[in-house]
Write an enzyme that holds these catalytic residues in place. Structure first.
Site, PDB file in Angstrom:
ATOM      1  N   HIS A  84       0.824  -1.212   0.000  1.00 59.36           N
ATOM      2  CA  HIS A  84       0.000   0.000   0.000  1.00 59.36           C
ATOM      3  C   HIS A  84       0.853   1.256   0.000  1.00 59.36           C
ATOM      4  CE1 HIS A  84       0.166   1.032   4.418  1.00 59.36           C
ATOM      5  NE2 HIS A  84       0.270  -0.265   4.581  1.00 59.36           N
ATOM      6  N   ASP A 105       5.920   1.249   7.058  1.00 54.78           N
ATOM      7  CA  ASP A 105       4.491   0.996   6.766  1.00 54.78           C
ATOM      8  C   ASP A 105       3.946   2.068   5.839  1.00 54.78           C
ATOM      9  OD1 ASP A 105       1.913   0.065   6.849  1.00 54.78           O
ATOM     10  OD2 ASP A 105       1.520   0.723   8.893  1.00 54.78           O
ATOM     11  N   GLU A 139      -5.201   1.927   2.226  1.00 57.88           N
ATOM     12  CA  GLU A 139      -5.193   0.684   3.034  1.00 57.88           C
ATOM     13  C   GLU A 139      -5.460   0.972   4.497  1.00 57.88           C
ATOM     14  OE1 GLU A 139      -3.290  -2.493   5.615  1.00 57.88           O
ATOM     15  OE2 GLU A 139      -2.886  -0.352   5.489  1.00 57.88           O
ATOM     16  N   GLU A 140      -4.862   2.054   4.979  1.00 58.22           N
ATOM     17  CA  GLU A 140      -4.920   2.353   6.418  1.00 58.22           C
ATOM     18  C   GLU A 140      -6.325   2.723   6.899  1.00 58.22           C
ATOM     19  OE1 GLU A 140      -2.570   1.583   8.249  1.00 58.22           O
ATOM     20  OE2 GLU A 140      -0.614   2.001   7.356  1.00 58.22           O
ATOM     21  N   ASP A 167       3.703  -5.705   3.009  1.00 60.95           N
ATOM     22  CA  ASP A 167       3.358  -4.604   3.910  1.00 60.95           C
ATOM     23  C   ASP A 167       4.235  -4.720   5.146  1.00 60.95           C
ATOM     24  OD1 ASP A 167       2.206  -2.581   5.369  1.00 60.95           O
ATOM     25  OD2 ASP A 167       0.227  -3.506   5.531  1.00 60.95           O
ATOM     26  N   HIS A 244       2.486   3.988  12.268  1.00 57.11           N
ATOM     27  CA  HIS A 244       1.346   4.889  12.542  1.00 57.11           C
ATOM     28  C   HIS A 244       1.721   6.024  13.492  1.00 57.11           C
ATOM     29  CE1 HIS A 244      -1.218   1.037  11.614  1.00 57.11           C
ATOM     30  NE2 HIS A 244      -0.583   1.497  10.563  1.00 57.11           N
TER      31      HIS A 244
HETATM   32  C1  IPO Z   1       0.592  -5.346  10.678  1.00 57.78           C
HETATM   33  C2  IPO Z   1       0.481  -6.505   9.947  1.00 57.78           C
HETATM   34  C3  IPO Z   1       0.689  -7.737  10.521  1.00 57.78           C
HETATM   35  C4  IPO Z   1       1.026  -7.820  11.847  1.00 57.78           C
HETATM   36  I1  IPO Z   1       1.382  -9.712  12.735  1.00 57.78           I
HETATM   37  C5  IPO Z   1       1.151  -6.687  12.595  1.00 57.78           C
HETATM   38  C6  IPO Z   1       0.952  -5.452  12.005  1.00 57.78           C
HETATM   39  C7  IPO Z   1       0.432  -4.016  10.037  1.00 57.78           C
HETATM   40  C8  IPO Z   1      -0.952  -3.630   9.729  1.00 57.78           C
HETATM   41  N1  IPO Z   1      -1.804  -3.690  10.852  1.00 57.78           N
HETATM   42  C9  IPO Z   1      -0.931  -2.224   9.185  1.00 57.78           C
HETATM   43  O1  IPO Z   1      -0.899  -1.247   9.853  1.00 57.78           O
HETATM   44  N2  IPO Z   1      -0.973  -2.133   7.873  1.00 57.78           N
HETATM   45  O2  IPO Z   1      -0.941  -0.923   7.326  1.00 57.78           O
HETATM   46 ZN    ZN Z   2       0.668  -1.198   6.295  1.00 56.69          ZN
END
Ligand code: IPO
Ligand code: ZN
Length: 271
Positions: A84, A105, A139-140, A167, A244
């Site tokens: 993303h 991220d 995505e977020e 990701d 984040h």
């Molecule tokens: C994420 C994905 C897998 C795991 I295990 C922990 C965290 C990131 C996801 N939550 C995110 O913020 N994607 O943008």
């Molecule tokens: Zn992400």
């Protein structure tokens, strides 16, 4: 092709993406980040009549970006490698000047798949199936971009034979190299991805873990009946703690793509 992948390319792309104030899906900076990513991909595709770059428009200003290499033998069979392009923090939600670097991220995932794209294109590789590299928007905010794309493809009856999600690839929080997320994914394709790693990348340790929810865009493909897999940077709870926040920067992984390049190798093997 594997030795041609360069860490320096991945680091540079992460740096470029993380230098936007943010890549928030609802403001003009986030829209510009998508447009400029499309420009970069068009430059990589220059001179290839079998490669197209397009943007997929959504109900918000940021578009998803798609680079397609048309397959020579089975062009209707589509292999998707995605990540993303948006980022989020409370600051960016509040103001277009709020910082959301999103280096891990998910600038890392976009940079990882872009490096695979660069090597495939610059070596003149012609896949038998169509390959689509996708930078998903929004995505977020709940997998918005990938949900719209996977649903549109399903409605059109498009034959996506598999999707791989990247990701967060840059932060090594676990002793193992790659964690294959095993919920909201295809076990059959996960086994295939693990076999690719064992065959082409025997130096990598691969383990499996669960996310517990539809934690990235792979879940959108799964929800629409397609096979998806999600190789992730660390085991659950050992991933980058700065996502984040305004601190999701390159420095948190030592300005290094040493971890991310493992995911580029895996994605190249998958391609
Ligand atoms: C994420 C994905 C897998 C795991 I295990 C922990 C965290 C990131 C996801 N939550 C995110 O913020 N994607 O943008
Ligand atoms: Zn992400």
């Amino acid at each position: 092709l594997l030795p041609q992948l360069q860490e320096s390319e991945i680091t540079a792309t992460i740096g470029k993406l993380a230098s936007y104030a943010n890549r928030y899906y609802k403001n003009n900076v986030g829209a510009r980040a998508s447009n400029e990513l499309a420009d970069s991909w068009r430059a990589l595709a220059a001179g290839r009549s079998d490669v197209t770059v397009s943007q997929f428009a959504h109900s918000f200003v940021q578009k998803s970006v798609i680079l397609e290499i048309r397959g020579t033998v089975a062009p209707n069979e589509i292999v998707v490698i995605g990540g993303h392009l948006d980022s989020i923090t409370p600051q960016a939600m509040f103001s277009p000047t709020g910082k959301a670097p999103g280096a891990d991220d998910d600038a890392s995932g976009i940079a990882t798949l872009q490096e695979v794209m660069r090597v495939l294109l610059q070596t003149g590789y012609q896949p038998e199936r169509t390959i689509q590299f996708i930078g998903y928007a929004g995505e977020e905010a709940g997998l918005l971009g990938s949900k719209a794309i996977a649903k549109a493809y399903a409605t059109q009856g498009r034959n996506v034979v598999g999707a791989l999600q990247l990701d967060m690839t840059a932060y090594q929080g676990s002793s193992s190299d790659i964690t294959l997320i095993s919920d909201y994914t295809s076990t059959a394709q996960d086994d295939f991805v693990a076999a690719l790693a064992a065959g082409y990348l025997p130096e990598l340790s691969v383990v499996r873990d669960v996310c517990g929810y539809a934690c990235s865009d792979h879940a959108s493909w799964t929800a629409n009946g397609y096979r998806a897999s999600f190789p992730f940077e660390a085991a659950f709870g050992e991933d980058n703690p700065h996502i984040h926040t305004t601190k999701d920067k390159l420095v948190k992984f030592d300005n290094s793509a040493a971890h991310a390049i493992k995911f580029a190798r895996l994605a190249l093997a998958y391609a």
